[in-house]
Design an enzyme around this catalytic site. Structure first.
Site, PDB file in Angstrom:
ATOM      1  N   SER A 189      -8.528   2.287   4.423  1.00 45.99           N
ATOM      2  CA  SER A 189      -8.915   1.386   5.495  1.00 45.99           C
ATOM      3  C   SER A 189     -10.018   2.044   6.333  1.00 45.99           C
ATOM      4  O   SER A 189     -11.026   2.481   5.777  1.00 45.99           O
ATOM      5  CB  SER A 189      -7.680   1.019   6.339  1.00 45.99           C
ATOM      6  OG  SER A 189      -7.913  -0.100   7.141  1.00 45.99           O
ATOM      7  N   ASP A 453      -5.580  -7.602  -0.936  1.00 47.07           N
ATOM      8  CA  ASP A 453      -5.903  -7.075   0.387  1.00 47.07           C
ATOM      9  C   ASP A 453      -7.047  -7.874   1.000  1.00 47.07           C
ATOM     10  O   ASP A 453      -8.136  -7.945   0.425  1.00 47.07           O
ATOM     11  CB  ASP A 453      -6.310  -5.605   0.249  1.00 47.07           C
ATOM     12  CG  ASP A 453      -6.676  -4.970   1.579  1.00 47.07           C
ATOM     13  OD1 ASP A 453      -6.343  -5.544   2.633  1.00 47.07           O
ATOM     14  OD2 ASP A 453      -7.299  -3.891   1.560  1.00 47.07           O
ATOM     15  N   HIS A 478      -3.184  -3.398   0.470  1.00 47.27           N
ATOM     16  CA  HIS A 478      -4.030  -2.484   1.232  1.00 47.27           C
ATOM     17  C   HIS A 478      -3.845  -1.034   0.761  1.00 47.27           C
ATOM     18  O   HIS A 478      -2.763  -0.475   0.870  1.00 47.27           O
ATOM     19  CB  HIS A 478      -3.675  -2.617   2.712  1.00 47.27           C
ATOM     20  CG  HIS A 478      -4.735  -2.146   3.653  1.00 47.27           C
ATOM     21  ND1 HIS A 478      -6.075  -2.402   3.489  1.00 47.27           N
ATOM     22  CD2 HIS A 478      -4.643  -1.414   4.793  1.00 47.27           C
ATOM     23  CE1 HIS A 478      -6.764  -1.871   4.488  1.00 47.27           C
ATOM     24  NE2 HIS A 478      -5.913  -1.261   5.290  1.00 47.27           N
TER      25      HIS A 478
END
Length: 535
Positions: A189, A453, A478
């Site tokens: 991320s 995601d 994710h």
């Protein structure tokens, strides 16, 4: 002398070039063999983690780009990092030091990443690697101004964080006498963004980077332009049969918004909403409806990002496990073809969102806001970063997604940021500073994206060049590839991890070759210097 120099130069030229190949054992540390790659489903209580690491503190520079004294009278702060050296292969007469796996900490307490980044732990024995998990400034316990840090947010930025990591790596490698070690960055991320950007901005610090679910193309000023609608379209797709959710889920979610706004118009309707969603405080006016809607929307966002095939506390900041496939489970609750009443539909929606908000099974009622105090603090700090330099335009249209129409307004967001944080936003800065799609000159980065995601809509999804490559995980949420491997992993994530390890091995070999060449050239340089001195 000339003959000696030519002979030494020939030796340098003859050094072998590394070949990309699959992961093989290249040495191990003090616990060699205790964790093997083939251990596909290590029970959580048997996994190494923070208990295998040493908490450490690094005297870090507060402002890497200024030379005047920061507020408070100190130029430095104590940055937390963890050292995990069970598997580190130290140099001896036959080989050099093993590589360093460096986690570029992102927007949370670093301990969350220590316990969830199984890829690092399960790969370390094969590579004889040292693990370092660095905490991002202002998060967790790495507070530049202690308890007053939230009053001095001007030093909270991705640029300062990258400089922190570069300075830490440079210093620790000297202190530990391991300057020959390759350093591979890992992040997911925002952490994946940092890992990739660090490889671009500080290639002397990182020899390669695994950038998982890194939405580096989410900013204004990209060419081609970022797709504002991508995020919520993917969230919606995850709630359809394409992603194994019930057929009626998106229809029932989408029809709920009008019901909420209608019920919020009356006292009895607001009471019905409070009962359905188990809200601690009553809704006092129709204006509260939009806050409730955003609160519900956030739950579906986290169902989408956290749509893992196993229980996980990652997206609750460690406060309770969401169940496997939470989007599918929420959609099963919302699978009815019709409802006896609007209240019944709201009751079902309330039960669905509690999968996220009551993952800890400790709440009897909910406040409209963050799921817990740790998440609230993260939201506040990330809000500052979003407002200053990492603003990501997003919108919905209520047609291609299951939400209500919203249009991104730069003027509106700038006004909010001025009011909330007292800052002037710089919406183009990320594209200016990091380059957007203009990264063809970069090297040694693997970008991974799971197609479940929603952040994958802003990631690098195709190869940029031969060493900046992309891997897609069709059934991945994710940064699933960074998580611990399990017996229920989809095949796509196994393929992704194999690819990542093959590139990691290539980067380690490249570093070894460079160091060998550097040492050989030092011999040549010394011979040349002595020859001219004698003449």
């Amino acid at each position: 002398y000339l003959a000696v120099i030519l002979f030494a130069a020939a030796l340098v030229a003859a050094l072998p070039h590394p070949q990309a190949r699959g992961p093989v054992s290249i040495g191990c540390g003090t616990k060699c063999g205790s964790m093997r790659l083939e251990d596909a489903d290590v029970p959580p209580d048997q996994r190494p983690g923070i208990q295998n690491c040493t908490e450490s503190w690094f005297t870090q520079t507060i402002d890497h780009f200024g030379f005047t004294e920061p507020p408070g009278g100190s130029y430095t702060y104590q940055q937390r990092y963890y050292v995990c050296d069970d598997y580190w292969r130290r140099a001896n007469s036959t080989h050099g030091n093993g590589p360093i796996f460096f986690y570029t900490g992102n927007e949370a307490d670093v301990t969350l990443y220590i316990n969830n980044t199984g890829l690092m732990w399960q790969t370390a024995p094969e590579f004889g690697a040292l693990l370092i998990f660095a905490e991002h400034r202002y998060y967790g316990q790495s507070l530049p101004f202690g308890a007053d840090s939230n009053d001095h947010l001007e030093y909270l930025s991705s640029e300062q964080a990258l400089a922190d990591y570069a300075e830490m790596i440079y210093t620790l490698k000297k202190v530990w006498d391991c300057e020959d070690s390759a350093v591979i960055g890992f992040g997911g991320s925002y952490g994946g963004m940092l890992a990739s950007w660090m490889r671009m901005k500080y290639p002397s610090a990182l020899d390669g980077a695994i950038a998982a679910s890194a939405p580096i193309m989410a900013f204004a000023g990209e060419n081609p332009q970022t797709r504002e609608e991508a995020y919520y379209r993917i969230v919606t797709r995850d709630a359809t049969p394409i992603a194994q959710a019930s057929e009626m889920c998106t229809t029932n979610v989408q029809s709920s918004w009008d019901i909420i706004q209608s019920m919020a118009e009356t006292d009895s309707g607001r009471q019905g909403l409070q009962d359905a969603f188990k809200l601690c405080a009553p809704l006092t006016s129709s204006n509260d409806a939009i806050s409730l809607m955003y609160w519900i929307q956030s739950a579906f966002v986290f169902f989408s990002e956290g749509n893992y095939p196993f229980p996980s506390d990652y997206l609750t900041n460690g406060f309770g496990d969401m169940p496997p496939h939470p989007m599918k489970l929420a959609c099963e609750i919302l699978s009815a073809d019709s409802w006896a009443s609007d209240q019944d539909q709201m009751n079902a929606l309330g039960e669905a969102v509690s999968i996220y908000y009551n993952a800890s099974h400790t709440y009897s009622c909910f406040d409209i806001g963050a799921v817990n105090n740790a998440s609230a603090e993260v939201d506040f700090l990330w809000g500052y970063q979003w407002c200053t330099e990492l603003m990501m335009p997003m919108s919905t249209n209520g047609v291609d997604d299951m939400f209500w129409p919203t249009t991104f307004s730069l003027a509106g967001e700038a006004a909010y940021c001025k009011l909330a944080y007292g800052v002037q936003t710089r919406p183009l800065w990320a594209s200016v500073y990091y380059g957007g799609w203009n990264i063809e000159s970069a090297s040694n980065i693997v970008f991974s994206n799971g197609l479940l995601d929603p952040w994958s809509g802003y990631g690098v999804r195709h190869d940029i060049n031969e060493s900046v490559v992309a891997v897609l995980i069709p059934a991945g949420a994710h940064h699933l590839d960074l998580m611990w491997s399990t017996s229920v992993d989809p095949e796509g994530v196994k393929t992704a991890r194999d690819l990542e390890r093959s590139h990691m091995l290539k980067w380690v070999n490249q570093k070894a070759e460079r160091m060998a060449r550097r040492k050989a050239m030092a011999v040549v340089d010394e011979m040349t210097f002595e020859m001219f001195e004698e003449e």
